[in-house]
Scaffold this active site. Structure first.
Site, short mmCIF file in Angstrom:
data_model
loop_
_atom_site.label_atom_id
_atom_site.label_comp_id
_atom_site.label_asym_id
_atom_site.label_seq_id
_atom_site.Cartn_x
_atom_site.Cartn_y
_atom_site.Cartn_z
N ASP A 1 1.35 -0.97 0.13
CA ASP A 1 -0.13 0.17 0.56
C ASP A 1 0.85 1.23 0.05
O ASP A 1 1.83 1.00 0.20
CB ASP A 1 -0.50 -0.67 1.36
CG ASP A 1 -2.15 0.73 1.07
OD1 ASP A 1 -2.58 1.64 -0.42
OD2 ASP A 1 -2.56 1.30 2.13
N HIS B 1 2.60 3.66 -9.08
CA HIS B 1 2.65 2.29 -9.50
C HIS B 1 3.81 1.51 -9.77
O HIS B 1 4.45 -0.03 -9.92
CB HIS B 1 1.69 1.75 -10.09
CG HIS B 1 -0.11 2.24 -9.65
ND1 HIS B 1 0.08 1.86 -8.23
CD2 HIS B 1 -0.67 3.33 -9.93
CE1 HIS B 1 -1.18 2.39 -8.00
NE2 HIS B 1 -1.23 2.79 -8.78
N LEU C 1 10.68 -21.40 -4.79
CA LEU C 1 9.33 -20.59 -3.73
C LEU C 1 8.28 -20.22 -5.01
O LEU C 1 8.07 -20.08 -6.29
CB LEU C 1 10.16 -18.69 -4.38
CG LEU C 1 9.15 -17.49 -3.66
CD1 LEU C 1 9.32 -17.32 -2.47
CD2 LEU C 1 10.32 -15.96 -4.26
C1 FPP Z 1 -1.78 0.16 -3.77
O1 FPP Z 1 -1.50 1.55 -3.70
C2 FPP Z 1 -1.24 -0.21 -4.43
C3 FPP Z 1 -2.11 -0.45 -5.74
C4 FPP Z 1 -3.41 -0.95 -5.47
C5 FPP Z 1 -1.36 -1.71 -6.33
C6 FPP Z 1 0.07 -2.60 -6.73
C7 FPP Z 1 0.99 -3.06 -7.10
C8 FPP Z 1 1.77 -2.76 -7.95
C9 FPP Z 1 2.63 -2.41 -6.72
C10 FPP Z 1 2.47 -2.59 -9.03
C11 FPP Z 1 2.87 -3.69 -9.87
C12 FPP Z 1 2.75 -5.06 -9.14
C13 FPP Z 1 2.92 -6.43 -9.23
C14 FPP Z 1 2.55 -7.06 -9.55
C15 FPP Z 1 3.09 -6.35 -11.31
P1 FPP Z 1 -2.15 3.10 -3.50
O2 FPP Z 1 -2.45 3.66 -5.03
O3 FPP Z 1 -3.99 2.58 -3.17
O4 FPP Z 1 -1.67 4.42 -2.78
P2 FPP Z 1 -2.69 4.74 -1.67
O5 FPP Z 1 -3.06 4.41 -0.69
O6 FPP Z 1 -1.63 5.59 -1.11
O7 FPP Z 1 -3.56 5.72 -2.65
#
Ligand code: FPP
Length: 239
Positions: free
Chosen positions: A18, A35, A129
């Site tokens: 997150d 991201h 893994l």
């Molecule tokens: C949460 O941050 C993150 C996500 C909803 C997306 C997770 C994706 C990645 C880490 C990138 C790619 C992953 C893979 C497996 C290819 P948020 O956007 O909710 O952050 P915020 O709460 O600060 O708005």
């Protein structure tokens, strides 16, 4: 490895990644930049997990609820997933990593589904893994899906009893041990519908570090903290 000296390692680490949006906002960048850098963290943490010989890692990448994000952000997240699969397959083969999806694959565009299935197939025999990525995942939906499967099989006489062991065979995490450690980045004290059944006795570790900044050193700190925890599974501690 000296950095792991005297550390009792978990078998299975689950992570709620997150804070990508906040990371970007702090830098006046569009959310997608968070991201993209978050994807680098995924690579670092997968590599570290493999090098620590931890056999299971589950990453929460996209929840069922995330489909309600702005169309453009969802589109970019799917593109990032696509890039990730393309870039990481060679590493998964080289490092003996099995790629597995938990969640509703059917929610994804056909082309991404095919790609996900292809990577799962190609890495299916890898042993060192097991990397589970939760995509279009909802813990409640997973439990409902299991309950429906059990009801059907009970009615047909395929199963005679329903207990915890039988129930877990109907979950998307079938065959995977429950997580020992759940890490959540960016400081929120929530489970967010992640692995609701599986985390009954999991140790929870929350850090304020935002996901794009969560790298090997921060991971080691979480593992050290886990190692200091006294896990009792509801039992009384022996004197
Ligand atoms: C949460 O941050 C993150 C996500 C909803 C997306 C997770 C994706 C990645 C880490 C990138 C790619 C992953 C893979 C497996 C290819 P948020 O956007 O909710 O952050 P915020 O709460 O600060 O708005």
């Amino acid at each position: 490895m000296s950095e792991l000296k005297d550390i009792k390692l978990p078998m299975h680490v689950a992570i709620i990644m997150d804070g990508n949006g906040r990371w970007a906002r702090q830098r006046n960048l569009p959310r997608v930049e968070g991201h993209l850098v978050g994807m680098e963290s995924v690579r670092d943490i997968v590599t570290a997990t493999r090098s620590f010989s931890i056999p299971y890692l589950t990453l929460y990448a996209f929840s069922k609820e995330n489909w309600t994000r702005p169309k453009e952000e969802v589109k970019r997240l799917l593109e990032i997933l696509d890039i990730y699969l393309e870039q990481e397959l060679p590493l998964m083969m080289e490092k003996d990593i099995r790629f597995n999806i938990i969640g509703d694959l059917n929610d994804f565009p056909e082309r991404i589904q095919e790609k996900l299935k292809d990577v799962m197939k190609k890495t299916g025999k890898n042993k060192e893994l097991c990397l589970n990525i939760a995509l279009s995942y909802s813990g409640r939906k997973e439990i409902l899906h299991a309950a429906r499967g059990i009801a059907e099989d009970y009615k047909n006489g395929r199963i005679k009893k329903i207990d915890e062991r039988v129930f877990s065979r109907y979950l998307w995490t079938k065959g995977i041990p429950d997580p020992d450690l759940l890490i959540r980045t960016s400081g929120e004290l929530r489970i967010s519908n992640f692995l609701l059944w599986q985390i009954a006795y999991t140790e929870i570790y929350v850090t304020d570090i935002l996901w794009p900044d969560f790298r090997k050193e921060a991971y080691l700190e979480a593992l050290r903290e886990y190692s200091r925890r006294d896990r009792r599974f509801g039992r009384v501690k022996e004197a």
